[in-house]
Scaffold this motif. Structure first.
Motif: not given
Length: 231
Positions: A210-231
């Motif tokens: 998500v820090e990359s300029r080569r990733i589209s804003p739409e893809q960044k939003e999808r990726l942010r939603a896929l972050r996982r919690r450390l157990s």
């Protein structure tokens, strides 16, 4: 002048205390006393001269190197080899002595591209190594040479299958998948969605992507939603 005397004179002439302190902060896992503080462009230029010396093999046999810049010179010398077999032999002799991310990442793998199939076979064996930076180097080869037209989906499984505790291995795994999300977005996003990566590497790959300029804003939003919690 012997090759060792030539190297010692060069290092003394180009030593920079300020740069030495800067390098020591960037590479905290090695003894700061092993760093002299010579800038990489100067090392690369000098390595070209060393590679032309008739006694260069004498220097290449001096393993392990106790000085960081000598290890850098070693890597910059051997990657000038144009014969694939000799290049691989030199890499395999050197890799067990690599002890930091900078030397690992600055060991260019471009020469391996002349024989991609043989290079992949070496990658498979290096991934099985018990040495941290040999594994990191193998993942770096996949990232640099096999994420474009040479990409095959099974390469993802190879990197997913690396199960090691070392920070610098898992940082490279995360970097690899961050690059893959830019170059092979559909296939790489499937890996992220599947959750097969350990949580730290999974989240770090998303962060770097998500820090990359080569990733589209739409893809960044999808990726942010896929972050996982450390157990």
């Amino acid at each position: 002048m012997t090759i060792q005397e030539d190297i010692e004179a060069f290092l003394a002439l180009h030593a920079d205390e300020g740069y030495r302190a800067f390098q020591a902060k960037l590479i905290p896992n090695i003894d700061p006393g092993s760093i002299i503080g010579v800038r990489t462009p100067d090392l690369r230029k000098f390595a070209k001269r060393l590679a032309r010396r008739s006694d260069v093999d004498e220097f290449l046999a001096m393993l392990p190197h106790r000085i960081f810049e000598k290890a850098q010179l070693h890597s910059f010398v051997i990657v000038q080899e144009r014969d694939f077999g000799r290049l691989v032999a030199q890499m395999e002799r050197f890799l067990p002595f690599v002890d930091n991310w900078a030397t690992c990442d600055q060991l260019s793998c471009r020469g391996l591209a002349v024989d991609p199939d043989a290079a992949l076979a070496k990658v498979r064996s290096w991934l099985e190594s018990d040495r941290e930076y040999t594994v990191r180097f193998a993942i770096g080869v996949l990232m640099q040479l096999f994420l474009d037209e040479r990409f095959r989906p099974e390469h993802f499984a190879w990197v997913v299958g690396v199960s090691r505790p070392e920070y610098y291995v898992n940082m490279m795994r995360a970097w690899y998948f961050a690059e893959a999300l830019a170059k092979q977005p559909a296939a790489a996003e499937e890996v992220i969605v599947s959750g097969v990566l350990d949580v730290w590497t999974h989240n770090k790959a998303i962060q770097k992507a998500v820090e990359s300029r080569r990733i589209s804003p739409e893809q960044k939003e999808r990726l942010r939603a896929l972050r996982r919690r450390l157990s």
